[in-house]
Design an enzyme around this catalytic site. Structure first.
Site, short mmCIF file in Angstrom:
data_model
loop_
_atom_site.label_atom_id
_atom_site.label_comp_id
_atom_site.label_asym_id
_atom_site.label_seq_id
_atom_site.Cartn_x
_atom_site.Cartn_y
_atom_site.Cartn_z
N LYS A 192 7.48 -7.48 -0.18
CA LYS A 192 8.27 -6.56 0.64
C LYS A 192 7.42 -6.10 1.81
O LYS A 192 6.21 -5.90 1.66
CB LYS A 192 8.69 -5.39 -0.25
N ASP A 212 8.93 -1.02 -7.01
CA ASP A 212 8.42 -1.31 -5.67
C ASP A 212 7.06 -0.64 -5.52
O ASP A 212 6.98 0.56 -5.29
CB ASP A 212 9.38 -0.79 -4.59
N LYS A 252 11.83 -9.07 0.53
CA LYS A 252 12.56 -7.86 0.90
C LYS A 252 11.98 -7.26 2.18
O LYS A 252 10.96 -6.59 2.15
CB LYS A 252 12.50 -6.82 -0.23
#
Lengths: 483, 304
Positions: free
Chosen positions: B204, B141, B240
């Site tokens: 995300k 991430d 996400k």
């Protein structure tokens, strides 16, 4: 792609109907009493989603209308016109509050009788109807500020004829300003959707409104004609088709009757290349499929600028496929039932015309219920300005799509219609919005949105879409004499 | 997985986004009524999509181990529950987490690139990423350089993402936009397109350190970017939302949104995740309620 793809479906979420009270038979509401029609005739009102009979409704004839007008005249002369305006306001506020308290019941009955989704009647129709009463109640004792330096007088008896697409909301649009300005009312709802108007009569009874101030007579076109032709009616307010609007104007020609007519439309929804595309697609969907397209200001003619046409059409089809069409009482339904068999036939006739004219049709891939009156969301590509489906009001979930290149071209095409009720403009550029709003011949022009209604905002048409404005301070002028 | 050669110039112009329209659309998703079996199925999907997360300076190996146990044993009293999708930790904790979740199917995700601010040179970011991958991270991430984005150096942001993607090797790359710092939905949309075209496997919303985080408006805007890319190329990108989704209701509304924009194909943890720490317990509480009819005390659900 995922291999063993699971699907996730929404379980049925039907709105309960146990809490509503419907009579088997409804009489006419005249002079504060429920009276049987002198014709002794009743007609059935059905649920268009199931074709089940909901109730029997009285069929008023000329005699009944005469009784209603007499009651309204008596109430006007003896009570309503003499009452201090602040007292009138209290009654209107009371109607609004009682409606609000019974909002759920109104929403359920509206959906049962009209086929519209519970989501719309719950979130749009009923709250807006309440707000119209609240809004105009506020004006009742402030009319001299609405019309500064003028003497404001009421007209007398208002005959009001309303359509079936927004039964309760249209009743509110008509009754609220009429009462606020000191007039009394004879209202006729459409024959396919009388129930919420009759429920409103119950509330008017409960609110203790003086007898005869509001009278509700139910029936067909001839009942409406009796109101229009009654010599003691001072004002006609009509919402409905242009054909009937023309008949009304002929009928009242040469009489002192005032009129406001809110008629048909074939409104243009215009998408420019720089528009927020995804929101514009939502706006197109909302513009044409809101209330199954039974909206006089529906954005039924879509104009897309060439550069984004392909993208917009692809997204539009995708979005159409994600709409839930079916049982109006399910909270997850997006598109409900067509209001009547007759209207469904009209829509089908136009779809056939579109096919015959050679336009390319796309319909949602949804499954339609086997019972009830349903029409899949439909769009037509390659439509010419001269096509019948691009010229005539269909009043159903049918969209025609044309492309354009320049601003001048789209203004010309948008205005090239006998109607002029509404338009939508989608662009990121403020200056372009103002350029178009001044040049489009339409009573309402929405920018980067569509089908937004508010009691404070006037609504009405240009050309054959009618005259007079409803809503806002403008909505008062149709019910007053100024000197 | 995608085989694209990243090139900043190939990104099509991003459409403008109208905030009022987005708010209206999102409100419609929130009126969907999710009941009975759809609710139960939805809640289980939510559990299975959670990236159980601890990203604190005070994280210890003990805490990470506890969280990894919870990831595999959400509530053993109630049989038939799925595991979460992944645990999400700092690079220094990856090795520990990897050992704890081995063979369970739970993935290890690691934040990297000088998370959460991203204020470090590219060489440090690459080293950070490689360390995490070598320690066993299945997913990375990363954060984008918001400062560079806001000053208009979009190609810098693009190149950085492409470089990190390369450093990831087989690990899947989630690109955190930190939408709370991008402020406008127009920026969110542009950043989404840049990330996707630069090689993101997932986009995300947030680090969880900045408010607002995963609002439905922001997630909606990013989902539309994924939709457009799929229509253009046929390649699926994951989504996400992270930060701020702490209730079952909000999580279900997010699923509704994914279903109606992207379709059922995205309703698996291969393509959709929730970055959350407290969501799991609320979902567990709801699932147990569908069984027993009553809410249980929060004391019955473990806090890690």
């Amino acid at each position: 792609m995922a291999k063993d793809q699971t699907t996730w479906e929404y379980a049925p979420a039907p709105e309960g109907t146990g809490h509503i009270k419907l009579n088997k038979k409804y009489n006419l509401f005249i002079d504060g009493k429920w009276v049987a029609p002198s014709s002794k005739k009743y007609f059935e009102t059905i649920n268009p989603a199931t074709e089940e009979v909901l109730a029997e409704i009285a069929y008023a004839n000329e005699k009944d209308v005469d009784l209603a007008v007499k009651a309204a005249r008596k109430a006007y002369t003896n009570v309503w016109s003499k009452m201090p305006a602040s007292e009138r306001a209290k009654y209107i506020y009371r109607i609004a509050r009682l409606m609000q308290e019974r909002a759920r019941e109104f929403a359920v009955i509206e959906s049962l009788d009209a086929g519209k989704t519970i989501r719309e009647s719950r979130d749009i129709d009923v709250p807006l109807a309440c707000n119209h009463f609240f809004y105009y109640a506020g004006w009742a004792d402030k009319l001299e500020y609405a019309f500064p330096n003028r003497k404001v007088e009421s007209l007398g008896v208002a005959g009001q004829i309303i359509p079936w697409n927004f039964p309760l909301l249209m009743a509110a649009w008509k009754i609220a300003p009429a009462l606020a300005t000191g007039n009394t009312v004879v209202l006729k709802p459409s024959e396919t959707t009388s129930l919420t108007a009759l429920k409103l009569a119950e509330i008017i009874e409960e609110a203790g409104l003086p007898h005869g101030v509001v009278n509700i007579v139910t029936g067909y076109g001839d009942t409406g004609a009796a109101i229009v032709n009654h010599p003691d009616v001072n004002k006609i307010a009509f919402t409905g088709s242009t054909a009937v609007g023309k008949m009304i104007q002929k009928a009242i020609a040469g009489t002192p009757k005032k009129a406001t007519l809110e008629l048909g439309g074939k409104s243009a929804n215009i998408i420019f290349e720089d528009a927020p595309i995804d929101q514009a697609v939502e706006g197109i969907i909302n513009g044409i499929f809101f209330n199954q397209g039974h909206v006089c200001c529906a954005g039924s003619r879509l104009f897309v600028q060439e550069g984004v046409a392909e993208k917009v059409i692809r997204k539009l089809k995708q979005r159409m496929d994600s709409l839930y069409v079916g049982n109006p009482m399910d909270k997850n339904t997006d598109i409900g039932a067509i209001n009547s068999k007759k209207q469904l036939e009209t829509i089908k006739k136009y779809i056939q015309i579109g096919l015959d004219e050679g336009a390319e049709m796309y319909q949602s891939t949804c499954e339609l219920p086997s019972k009830g009156y349903y029409c899949a969301p439909t769009l037509f590509l390659d439509v010419a300005q001269s096509s019948v489906i691009a010229q005539e009001e269909i009043f159903g979930p049918v969209l025609t799509i044309q492309t354009f290149r320049t601003v001048d071209e789209v203004i010309q095409k948008a205005n090239n219609s006998p109607y002029g009720l509404a338009a939508g403009v989608w662009t990121d550029k403020g200056s372009r919005i103002f350029n178009l709003t001044t040049k489009l011949k339409a009573g309402v022009v929405w920018a980067n949105t569509y089908n937004k209604f508010d009691p404070t905002s006037p609504f009405g048409g240009y050309k054959e879409s009618g005259f007079g404005r409803e809503g806002g301070v403008h909505g008062l002028s149709g019910y007053v004499k100024l000197s | 997985m995608s085989n694209k050669t990243p090139n900043f110039l190939t990104i099509p112009p991003s459409p403008t986004v109208d905030k009022v329209g987005v708010e209206e659309r999102v409100a419609r998703f929130q009126t969907r009524s999710i009941k009975n079996q759809s609710k139960e199925q939805g809640l289980k999907m939510v559990l299975n999509m959670i990236d159980l997360t601890t990203l604190e300076g005070k994280d210890t190996p003990g805490k990470v181990k506890q969280m990894c146990y919870k990831a595999q044993h959400l509530h053993d009293e109630f049989p038939g529950l799925p595991t979460v999708a992944a645990v999400c930790v700092y690079p220094s904790m990856v090795a520990i987490a990897k050992k704890e979740v081995q063979n369970s199917g739970v993935k290890v995700a690691s934040v990297s690139t000088a998370f959460p601010s991203g204020q470090a040179p590219l060489s440090v970011k690459i080293a950070d990423t490689k360390f995490a991958v070598e320690s066993g991270a299945d997913e990375i991430d990363m954060v984008i350089s918001r400062g560079k984005f806001l000053t208009g150096e979009h190609n810098f942001v693009f190149d950085e993402i492409a470089a990190i993607k390369e450093a990831c090797g087989v690990a899947r790359l989630k690109v955190i936009l930190e939408t709370g710092e991008l402020v406008t939905l127009d920026n969110v949309r542009r950043a989404s397109d840049i990330a996707i075209y630069a090689g993101a496997d997932f986009i995300k919303t947030s680090t969880g350190k900045i408010q607002p985080a995963a609002t439905m408006q922001v997630t909606y805007t990013m989902l539309m970017a994924i939709r457009d890319y799929f229509d253009e190329t046929g390649i699926m990108i994951g989504m996400k939302p992270a930060g701020g989704i702490s209730t079952s209701k909000l999580a279900l509304h997010n699923l509704v949104m994914v279903k109606e924009i992207l379709g059922d194909a995205w309703l698996t943890n291969e393509w959709f995740r929730f970055g959350a720490s407290s969501l799991a317990n609320d979902v567990l509480m709801q699932i147990l309620k569908t069984k027993t009819g009553v809410y249980q005390s929060s004391d019955y659900f473990s806090i890690d």
